[in-house]
Each structure stands twice: as C-alpha cells, then as structure tokens.
Design a protein around this motif. Sequence first.
Motif, PDB file in Angstrom:
ATOM      1  N   ILE A 147     -31.064  -0.074  50.742  1.00 49.03           N
ATOM      2  CA  ILE A 147     -30.655  -0.471  51.983  1.00 49.03           C
ATOM      3  C   ILE A 147     -30.402   0.952  52.591  1.00 49.03           C
ATOM      4  CG2 ILE A 147     -29.072  -1.425  53.711  1.00 49.03           C
ATOM      5  CD1 ILE A 147     -29.117  -3.653  51.938  1.00 49.03           C
ATOM      6  N   PHE A 148     -29.573   1.631  51.784  1.00 51.16           N
ATOM      7  CA  PHE A 148     -29.327   3.341  52.216  1.00 51.16           C
ATOM      8  C   PHE A 148     -30.481   4.214  52.652  1.00 51.16           C
ATOM      9  CE2 PHE A 148     -28.478   7.706  51.153  1.00 51.16           C
ATOM     10  CZ  PHE A 148     -27.606   7.975  52.100  1.00 51.16           C
ATOM     11  N   ILE A 149     -31.488   3.988  51.593  1.00 49.93           N
ATOM     12  CA  ILE A 149     -32.445   4.905  52.012  1.00 49.93           C
ATOM     13  C   ILE A 149     -33.581   4.555  53.002  1.00 49.93           C
ATOM     14  CG2 ILE A 149     -34.928   5.385  50.678  1.00 49.93           C
ATOM     15  CD1 ILE A 149     -33.470   5.293  47.968  1.00 49.93           C
ATOM     16  N   LEU A 150     -33.668   2.984  53.077  1.00 46.03           N
ATOM     17  CA  LEU A 150     -34.445   2.649  54.500  1.00 46.03           C
ATOM     18  C   LEU A 150     -33.814   2.682  55.608  1.00 46.03           C
ATOM     19  CD1 LEU A 150     -35.748  -0.734  52.291  1.00 46.03           C
ATOM     20  CD2 LEU A 150     -37.130   1.013  53.583  1.00 46.03           C
ATOM     21  N   LYS A 151     -32.469   2.581  55.718  1.00 44.27           N
ATOM     22  CA  LYS A 151     -31.596   2.622  56.984  1.00 44.27           C
ATOM     23  C   LYS A 151     -31.895   3.959  57.385  1.00 44.27           C
ATOM     24  CE  LYS A 151     -27.305   1.850  59.362  1.00 44.27           C
ATOM     25  NZ  LYS A 151     -27.482   3.195  59.890  1.00 44.27           N
ATOM     26  N   SER A 152     -31.818   5.097  56.349  1.00 44.43           N
ATOM     27  CA  SER A 152     -31.651   6.626  56.985  1.00 44.43           C
ATOM     28  C   SER A 152     -33.074   6.678  57.279  1.00 44.43           C
ATOM     29  CB  SER A 152     -31.500   7.216  55.788  1.00 44.43           C
ATOM     30  OG  SER A 152     -30.483   7.146  55.104  1.00 44.43           O
ATOM     31  N   PHE A 153     -34.143   6.200  56.989  1.00 46.49           N
ATOM     32  CA  PHE A 153     -35.671   6.282  57.335  1.00 46.49           C
ATOM     33  C   PHE A 153     -35.717   5.734  58.794  1.00 46.49           C
ATOM     34  CE2 PHE A 153     -39.992   5.750  57.591  1.00 46.49           C
ATOM     35  CZ  PHE A 153     -40.758   6.663  57.043  1.00 46.49           C
ATOM     36  N   PHE A 154     -35.225   4.347  58.895  1.00 43.46           N
ATOM     37  CA  PHE A 154     -35.347   3.884  60.496  1.00 43.46           C
ATOM     38  C   PHE A 154     -34.455   4.488  61.263  1.00 43.46           C
ATOM     39  CE2 PHE A 154     -36.053  -0.453  57.925  1.00 43.46           C
ATOM     40  CZ  PHE A 154     -37.624  -0.221  57.730  1.00 43.46           C
ATOM     41  N   ASP A 155     -33.470   4.652  60.997  1.00 43.77           N
ATOM     42  CA  ASP A 155     -32.530   5.961  61.918  1.00 43.77           C
ATOM     43  C   ASP A 155     -33.323   7.131  62.405  1.00 43.77           C
ATOM     44  OD1 ASP A 155     -30.544   3.841  61.726  1.00 43.77           O
ATOM     45  OD2 ASP A 155     -29.449   5.109  60.313  1.00 43.77           O
ATOM     46  N   PRO A 159     -45.278  -0.848  58.204  1.00 44.02           N
ATOM     47  CA  PRO A 159     -46.227   0.122  57.834  1.00 44.02           C
ATOM     48  C   PRO A 159     -46.017   1.670  57.805  1.00 44.02           C
ATOM     49  CG  PRO A 159     -47.144  -1.445  59.196  1.00 44.02           C
ATOM     50  CD  PRO A 159     -45.580  -1.597  58.812  1.00 44.02           C
ATOM     51  N   ILE A 160     -44.859   2.000  58.808  1.00 43.42           N
ATOM     52  CA  ILE A 160     -44.671   3.322  59.087  1.00 43.42           C
ATOM     53  C   ILE A 160     -43.655   3.694  57.890  1.00 43.42           C
ATOM     54  CG2 ILE A 160     -43.235   4.723  60.607  1.00 43.42           C
ATOM     55  CD1 ILE A 160     -44.099   3.341  62.983  1.00 43.42           C
ATOM     56  N   ALA A 161     -42.855   2.608  57.366  1.00 41.69           N
ATOM     57  CA  ALA A 161     -41.877   3.094  56.401  1.00 41.69           C
ATOM     58  C   ALA A 161     -42.402   2.957  54.734  1.00 41.69           C
ATOM     59  CB  ALA A 161     -40.764   1.894  56.242  1.00 41.69           C
ATOM     60  N   ARG A 162     -43.618   3.067  54.683  1.00 48.11           N
ATOM     61  CA  ARG A 162     -44.255   2.860  53.354  1.00 48.11           C
ATOM     62  C   ARG A 162     -43.963   4.183  52.449  1.00 48.11           C
ATOM     63  NH1 ARG A 162     -50.576   2.317  54.393  1.00 48.11           N
ATOM     64  NH2 ARG A 162     -49.937   3.775  56.271  1.00 48.11           N
ATOM     65  N   PRO A 163     -43.678   5.313  53.035  1.00 49.37           N
ATOM     66  CA  PRO A 163     -43.138   6.388  52.004  1.00 49.37           C
ATOM     67  C   PRO A 163     -41.648   5.818  51.533  1.00 49.37           C
ATOM     68  CG  PRO A 163     -44.184   7.414  54.075  1.00 49.37           C
ATOM     69  CD  PRO A 163     -44.000   5.816  54.414  1.00 49.37           C
ATOM     70  N   ALA A 164     -40.987   5.457  52.375  1.00 46.14           N
ATOM     71  CA  ALA A 164     -39.622   4.968  51.888  1.00 46.14           C
ATOM     72  C   ALA A 164     -39.790   3.856  50.990  1.00 46.14           C
ATOM     73  CB  ALA A 164     -38.749   4.715  53.236  1.00 46.14           C
ATOM     74  N   ILE A 165     -40.497   3.062  51.380  1.00 47.57           N
ATOM     75  CA  ILE A 165     -40.543   1.776  50.450  1.00 47.57           C
ATOM     76  C   ILE A 165     -41.350   2.181  49.016  1.00 47.57           C
ATOM     77  CG2 ILE A 165     -42.025  -0.358  50.117  1.00 47.57           C
ATOM     78  CD1 ILE A 165     -41.952  -0.753  52.906  1.00 47.57           C
ATOM     79  N   PHE A 211     -39.020  -9.563  64.643  1.00 45.15           N
ATOM     80  CA  PHE A 211     -39.622  -9.851  63.499  1.00 45.15           C
ATOM     81  C   PHE A 211     -41.138  -9.345  63.657  1.00 45.15           C
ATOM     82  CE2 PHE A 211     -42.244 -12.133  60.241  1.00 45.15           C
ATOM     83  CZ  PHE A 211     -41.281 -11.872  59.135  1.00 45.15           C
ATOM     84  N   ARG A 212     -41.922  -9.657  64.656  1.00 48.20           N
ATOM     85  CA  ARG A 212     -43.336  -8.823  64.693  1.00 48.20           C
ATOM     86  C   ARG A 212     -43.089  -7.389  64.954  1.00 48.20           C
ATOM     87  NH1 ARG A 212     -48.150 -10.496  67.148  1.00 48.20           N
ATOM     88  NH2 ARG A 212     -49.672  -9.001  66.478  1.00 48.20           N
ATOM     89  N   ILE A 213     -42.144  -6.690  65.315  1.00 50.88           N
ATOM     90  CA  ILE A 213     -41.802  -5.387  65.131  1.00 50.88           C
ATOM     91  C   ILE A 213     -41.608  -4.816  63.944  1.00 50.88           C
ATOM     92  CG2 ILE A 213     -40.514  -3.292  66.107  1.00 50.88           C
ATOM     93  CD1 ILE A 213     -40.039  -5.066  68.695  1.00 50.88           C
ATOM     94  N   TYR A 214     -40.794  -5.836  63.162  1.00 52.41           N
ATOM     95  CA  TYR A 214     -40.431  -5.235  62.002  1.00 52.41           C
ATOM     96  C   TYR A 214     -41.564  -5.651  60.927  1.00 52.41           C
ATOM     97  CZ  TYR A 214     -39.211  -6.968  57.137  1.00 52.41           C
ATOM     98  OH  TYR A 214     -39.203  -7.011  55.646  1.00 52.41           O
TER      99      TYR A 214
END
Length: 278
Positions: A156-164, A191-197, A182-185
Amino acid sequence: MSKSGERLMKLSVQLLLLAWAVVSIFPLAWMLSTSLKQKNEIFTNKSLLPRNALHFGNYVEAWTTGGFSRYTWNSVLYSVVVVLGVVLVSTLAAYGLSRLDMVGKKAIYLGMMGTLMIPIPGAFISIYIVVSQLGLANTRIGYMLPMIATALPVSIFILKSFFDDMSREIEEAAIVDGASSFRIYASLMLPIARPAIATIVILNTLGVWNEFMLALVLFSETKLMPIQMGLSVFVGQYTTQYELLMAATSIMVLPVILVYIAMQKQFIQGITSGAIKG
C-alpha cells in the motif's frame, strides 16, 4: 577533474561493478555446476565443468525421490494466490487512501504504516492463536491469509506513493465524461500504475517463495509444505549427497529468476518513476 581523470574514474567504477557481478554470479554457477556432476566428482573435480557428460539425472531424482514436485506445486499455488490477493487489496486501498475523500483516512494509513514496526516473527504467536481459533491451522487458506495481511502495508505504501505523484488532470477529465470512481480505478489508474504493480509483484513473489518460518509454525503435514520447508526436509534426507541438494536448490531458484527476467523492465520503471519514494 581532467578528462584522463574522468576516464580513470569511469574505468574504476566499471571494474568494480564487473567484480561485483562475478562475485554475485559465481555461487549460482557453482550450484548449477555441482547439480550436473556425478557424486564421485563433487570433491575431486574443482572445475565448474563436469569431467563427463552433464548428469541431468540429479534433477530427476530430486524431483521424484525428494518430493520436490509436490513442494514446488505448493509454493506456486501459494505465490499466485497471495500475490493476486495483495495486488487486489493493496491497489484498492492505495487508490482510496490517495484519491478519495473519506473520514479518518490519514489515521488508517498511519495505523497501517505503524504495523511495519512490528517484527513479523514477533507476531507468529498471535497469528497462530487466531488461525487456530478460526479452525484454519494446518490448512492452505490459514497459511495464505496471514501472508496477504503482512504484505499489505509495504504494498500500500508503494502504490499510494505512486498514486500521489500522478497528475489529477486525466482523472478529472474522466470524471467530466461521467466515469465512476471504480471505473477510473480499473480503466485508468491500474494501467498507469503497472510499474508499481510489477514492483510489488516481484517483491511479494520473492517473499512468499522464500517464506519458511510461518510455514514451520502452521504446518504439520508434509503434503502442505512450501518449497523452503521441503528443502529443509531434503537436506535432512540427503545430507551427504550434495549433487542432489544442489539440483533441488536449482529447482527452487529457477522460478524466481524467471519471474524477475520477465518483469525486470516494469520493475526498473517502478523504481525510477517513484514507486518506492518516501
């Protein structure tokens, strides 16, 4: 600094990195070499290359006699389920904590981060009591749920930092077009967060694949053991048969290397684009 000094510095760094690469790769090369030697060559042949033909029978014997087919399947199952669970829950939680307006989200986030101060082995007694009271001790689900829970804070820390760090302009345009949260998510943020995922997939795959202590606490049946516990049993069985031990270790290491090779581009992007920024 002069050009000659810069070249000397660059050469020194390259030689240092080359030496580090050799030191890092040598244990893997020695492991593979030993796994392909016959028993009488282990202590007599100091070369990395076997004297005779490559002896792949060590892998067959480790896979069948050592029971590594069962242990490997268990670890593959645990890794896939745990990583999927972590990705699903952490992406939803990180998106909500980063983008949605809700009461107490800062306290929730700080509470999650506070759990990082608790050493995982220090929580084993509590985990065992809870799992036992739920009737899930010595079961696959009772092993996987605690691993998902313990992996969530870092993910969650890694992903939240990415989303922020992501711009809100695209998200605001999607809201204007009538897209739900949910559609935006699902269609925009993931798709944009693929590197963090990819980063959390690799980190958690390594964590689950190498996990030993929790399995030791929760499992008493051999058929449920992951590959790390299987290796410990194997070591007890074949203490002096190093060629089989190295073959079993190679079987254990190979899937992790393949996962990293397959996702290394996304992993590097995740690091360089801020997926692990504080």
